[in-house]
Design an enzyme around this catalytic site. Sequence first.
Site, mmCIF file in Angstrom:
data_model
loop_
_atom_site.group_PDB
_atom_site.id
_atom_site.type_symbol
_atom_site.label_atom_id
_atom_site.label_comp_id
_atom_site.label_asym_id
_atom_site.label_seq_id
_atom_site.Cartn_x
_atom_site.Cartn_y
_atom_site.Cartn_z
ATOM 1 N N ARG A 34 10.869 33.418 -19.160
ATOM 2 C CA ARG A 34 11.836 33.243 -20.242
ATOM 3 C C ARG A 34 12.425 31.835 -20.245
ATOM 4 N NH1 ARG A 34 17.079 31.729 -21.042
ATOM 5 N NH2 ARG A 34 17.697 32.870 -19.166
ATOM 6 N N ASP A 35 13.223 31.530 -19.248
ATOM 7 C CA ASP A 35 13.909 30.242 -19.209
ATOM 8 C C ASP A 35 12.930 29.093 -19.007
ATOM 9 O OD1 ASP A 35 16.066 28.540 -19.267
ATOM 10 O OD2 ASP A 35 16.574 28.806 -17.165
ATOM 11 N N HIS A 72 22.483 29.804 -10.457
ATOM 12 C CA HIS A 72 21.342 29.307 -11.225
ATOM 13 C C HIS A 72 21.421 27.786 -11.229
ATOM 14 C CE1 HIS A 72 18.599 29.814 -14.908
ATOM 15 N NE2 HIS A 72 18.797 28.518 -14.794
ATOM 16 N N HIS A 103 19.791 23.797 -11.355
ATOM 17 C CA HIS A 103 18.760 22.873 -11.820
ATOM 18 C C HIS A 103 18.696 21.707 -10.836
ATOM 19 C CE1 HIS A 103 18.075 24.266 -16.151
ATOM 20 N NE2 HIS A 103 18.850 25.174 -15.582
ATOM 21 N N CYS A 148 16.772 23.267 -20.420
ATOM 22 C CA CYS A 148 17.624 23.865 -21.433
ATOM 23 C C CYS A 148 17.351 23.160 -22.745
ATOM 24 C CB CYS A 148 19.100 23.736 -21.063
ATOM 25 S SG CYS A 148 20.200 24.395 -22.343
ATOM 26 N N ASN A 187 14.349 23.971 -13.748
ATOM 27 C CA ASN A 187 15.043 24.892 -12.873
ATOM 28 C C ASN A 187 14.603 24.699 -11.424
ATOM 29 O OD1 ASN A 187 16.479 26.873 -14.726
ATOM 30 N ND2 ASN A 187 14.426 26.952 -15.595
#
Length: 306
Positions: free
Chosen positions: A20-21, A216, A218, A249, A258
């Site tokens: 997803r991300d 979460h 980065h 993002c 990420n």
Amino acid sequence: MVVPEPGLPDRVTIYEVGPRDGLQNEATTVPTEVKAEFVRRLLAAGLPIVEATSFVHPKWVPQLADAADLMTGLVADLGDTARELPVLVPNERGLDRALALGMRHVAVFASATETFAQKNLNRTLTSQFEMFQPTMVRARDAGLTVRGYVSMCFGDPWEGAVDVDQVVGVGTHLLTLGADQLSLGDTIGVATPGHVRALVEAFGDAGVGPERLALHFHDTYGQALTNVHAGLQAGVTTYDASAGGLGGCPYAHSATGNLATEDLLWFLTGLGIEHGVDLDAVAATSVWMAGQLGRPSPSAVVRALA
């Protein structure tokens, strides 16, 4: 060599966000079957949670426009296993699509800052909750679990440093609306260890223990694993990561990838922290996906093992 460090958790949960991300930020659209194979390989590698897609309007994230087709195929292939895969639902329309497929775990995506709320959600910092509330209430009434993502928890490219109390206010509001877990996002990768500990401690002071938090990170400034270590010291045992370091993002252009799942696995294994995931299998999957994308993986561990 495995050398445990006293005082750290014995086991952590890795929340895989690559499908997803990771893929939502790709310049080109990945074929649905490739996405499905990506999910299947990650599950086979032992990852306990794999976030599969987002039921967002294709106008905003065209890379995930095939969410319904992807999940329909995975349900046909994997049955209830596929229904356990979390999906992002930005609003009630997204929730309707998830419910129609029998999904059991959803997530909403909030902002800790005014500017990002306006740019990403077309809402103010306060009015964003008006969008989440009916979605979260309906999801909980239907028996689903709800994860609350909070973005820009450590810094915002337009506003700079973000006040810890403001982040806690957004997070506790989501919990009040029914979120089971909060994922605190370092969306542009500016967090440092002291800031991580301060934020977790501030949530604790507000009555939210580390067992309800996920982190979460980065790796924009190369600090993701350092920040994981700070999170472990603070008692957090759930960490988001993306196979091969995919993603960023789409609304924050200074954000690089990420935290790579492989880098996190290597780090945890060296500390003797159980995670239940096959590092070699994840790395092989990332090499395969890099081939699909036509570029090498940014993960240092993937490069080293390959």
